[in-house]
Design a protein around this motif. Structure first.
Motif, short mmCIF file in Angstrom:
data_model
loop_
_atom_site.label_atom_id
_atom_site.label_comp_id
_atom_site.label_asym_id
_atom_site.label_seq_id
_atom_site.Cartn_x
_atom_site.Cartn_y
_atom_site.Cartn_z
N TYR A 4 -17.17 -19.66 13.51
CA TYR A 4 -15.77 -18.65 13.79
C TYR A 4 -15.68 -17.41 14.39
N GLY A 5 -16.72 -17.08 14.77
CA GLY A 5 -16.99 -15.56 15.20
C GLY A 5 -17.10 -14.41 14.02
N ASP A 6 -18.05 -13.63 14.56
CA ASP A 6 -18.35 -12.69 13.45
C ASP A 6 -17.13 -11.84 12.77
N ASN A 7 -16.16 -11.80 13.64
CA ASN A 7 -15.04 -11.14 13.13
C ASN A 7 -14.01 -11.90 12.16
N VAL A 8 -14.29 -13.11 11.80
CA VAL A 8 -13.51 -14.11 11.09
C VAL A 8 -13.22 -13.27 9.93
N THR A 9 -11.98 -13.35 9.22
CA THR A 9 -11.37 -12.68 8.08
C THR A 9 -10.80 -13.96 7.14
N VAL A 10 -11.16 -13.63 6.01
CA VAL A 10 -10.60 -14.20 4.88
C VAL A 10 -9.92 -13.49 3.81
N SER A 11 -8.80 -13.88 3.34
CA SER A 11 -8.13 -13.39 2.31
C SER A 11 -8.35 -14.18 0.88
N THR A 12 -8.32 -13.55 -0.25
CA THR A 12 -8.30 -14.34 -1.33
C THR A 12 -6.96 -14.04 -2.13
N ILE A 13 -6.28 -14.57 -2.75
CA ILE A 13 -4.96 -14.49 -3.45
C ILE A 13 -4.97 -15.23 -4.66
N GLU A 14 -4.25 -14.94 -5.41
CA GLU A 14 -3.86 -15.78 -6.72
C GLU A 14 -2.32 -15.86 -7.07
N ILE A 15 -2.01 -16.86 -7.13
CA ILE A 15 -0.44 -17.24 -7.01
C ILE A 15 0.13 -17.61 -8.33
N PHE A 16 0.55 -17.07 -8.93
CA PHE A 16 1.64 -17.71 -10.47
C PHE A 16 2.82 -18.03 -9.80
N GLU A 17 3.82 -18.24 -10.77
CA GLU A 17 5.08 -18.92 -10.33
C GLU A 17 5.91 -18.18 -9.22
N LYS A 18 6.05 -16.80 -9.64
CA LYS A 18 6.95 -15.93 -8.62
C LYS A 18 6.07 -14.67 -8.15
N GLU A 19 4.69 -14.77 -8.61
CA GLU A 19 3.92 -13.47 -8.28
C GLU A 19 2.65 -13.88 -7.48
N VAL A 20 2.35 -12.83 -6.47
CA VAL A 20 1.11 -12.97 -5.76
C VAL A 20 0.28 -11.73 -5.91
N PHE A 21 -0.91 -12.18 -6.16
CA PHE A 21 -2.13 -10.83 -6.01
C PHE A 21 -3.05 -11.15 -5.31
N VAL A 22 -3.39 -10.10 -4.34
CA VAL A 22 -4.49 -10.32 -3.39
C VAL A 22 -5.61 -9.73 -3.99
N MET A 23 -6.88 -10.08 -3.84
CA MET A 23 -8.12 -9.44 -4.53
C MET A 23 -9.02 -9.07 -3.47
N GLY A 24 -9.57 -8.00 -4.07
CA GLY A 24 -10.96 -7.36 -3.15
C GLY A 24 -12.17 -8.01 -3.51
N ASP A 25 -13.31 -7.52 -3.62
CA ASP A 25 -14.61 -8.01 -3.19
C ASP A 25 -15.15 -8.29 -4.75
N HIS A 26 -14.60 -7.99 -5.65
CA HIS A 26 -15.29 -8.21 -7.02
C HIS A 26 -14.48 -8.58 -7.95
N TRP A 27 -13.63 -9.43 -7.57
CA TRP A 27 -12.34 -9.85 -8.95
C TRP A 27 -12.58 -11.24 -9.02
N ALA A 28 -13.67 -11.91 -9.05
CA ALA A 28 -14.02 -13.34 -9.47
C ALA A 28 -13.17 -14.32 -8.31
#
Length: 324
Positions: free
Chosen positions: A196-220
């Motif tokens: 996909y290329g060296d610059n491919v990006t990935v986001s990690t999020i956790e979704i609850f019913e009406k809440e969204v959190f985006v995770m850094g590099d050490h949050w399981a």
């Protein structure tokens, strides 16, 4: 007459000699038995001393702690998955570990315990307790059994496993897994970049019913595998806003600004989610490109070897279309 007197004298002398010999034998036997008993006592004492010194001094974050060299009855108020990943089954674990689907088979007969109830922990007769630094009743727990405390996040995921290896007398095994996992994960990361290329990006999020959190590099939630081991990139916005706390709360309106080329979603997969049915969600490029990787939250809230192997296999399949 003299001959008659000589014979009794000879008989008396013979009896005296025999009696003396028997006495010496009895004395020698008594001495031998005494020596054997002394040796047995010495051996017994040595064994007792060996048993009482069958401990090690573990250098914990709160100071040195004397613990069993080979603990057999561990109560894991924290780090249960790290222990289970080394084929050691605690006698008690916290409720979150017990609810994790990756470990339920190993925990069928294991008690669920809480730091709020030290008496139930004492009833398990532990020889070691492992707890988080925010646990309640730590002083009382330390009176029940040697207690090791870890502050969540103070050690990275690899160092944490190595420390558990030291505690379990399995340091070499822990190090072997670290070396193997990091090499395999990096290789998979390189394959993903090649595709996909060296610059491919990935986001990690956790979704609850009406809440969204985006995770850094050490949050399981697979973040250690994605960003640290596989060395994939996260979007700059994610990197900046998760730097301090490790995660960041998002409103639905700004969600697209934090989305990478791929999105890893941690959620309760037994329930539908309003956010993932929204127009905003469906217009995100990663969603339209079917670059969404879903994880069951209950299975990915730890960063132990079992969990990391689990998510690595999912990522390998999702990014490259192959699994182990």
């Amino acid at each position: 007459m003299k001959k008659r007197m000589i014979l009794p004298l000879i008989v008396i002398m013979l009896f005296t000699i025999i009696a003396s010999a028997c006495g010496n034998d009895a004395s020698n036997n008594a001495t031998s038995n005494s020596n054997q008993e002394t040796a047995a006592d010495t051996t017994s004492t040595g064994a007792a001393q060996e048993e009482t010194t069958d401990t090690i001094t573990y250098q914990s974050e709160t100071g040195p702690v004397e613990i069993p060299a080979k603990p057999e009855r561990i109560v894991a108020l924290s780090n249960g998955p790290n222990i289970l990943s080394m084929d050691v089954t605690p006698v008690g674990v916290d409720e979150w570990t017990a609810a994790n689907p990756l470990f339920q088979d190993k925990l069928k007969d294991v008690a669920i315990v809480t730091d709020s109830d030290p008496e139930s922990i004492a009833a398990l007769n532990p020889d070691l307790i492992i707890a988080g630094s925010t646990a309640k009743n730590l002083e009382q727990l330390a009176k029940i059994a040697p207690t090791i405390v870890y502050t969540w996040g103070k050690l990275d995921y690899l160092d944490q496993q190595l420390e558990i290896g030291k505690v379990l007398n399995k340091e070499a095994e822990a190090q072997a897994w670290i070396d193997d996992f990091t090499k395999r994960a990096e290789d998979i990361g390189n394959e993903i970049k090649a595709k996909y290329g060296d610059n491919v990006t990935v986001s990690t999020i956790e979704i609850f019913e009406k809440e969204v959190f985006v995770m850094g590099d050490h949050w399981a939630r697979g973040t250690e595998a994605l960003y640290q081991a596989m060395k994939l990139n996260m979007p700059e916005q994610v990197k900046n806003d998760t730097l301090q706390e490790g995660y960041h709360s998002l409103s639905l309106e700004v969600l697209p600004e934090y989305m990478g080329d791929f999105v890893v979603v941690s959620r309760d997969m037994t329930r539908d989610n309003e956010i993932m049915k929204s127009t905003i969600w469906s217009n995100i490029p990663a969603v339209q490109n079917k670059h969404v990787i879903e994880l069951e939250t209950k299975a990915v809230t730890y960063s132990d070897p079992t969990t990391l192997e689990y998510v690595l296999n999912i990522f390998k399949e999702a990014f490259l279309g192959e699994s182990k």
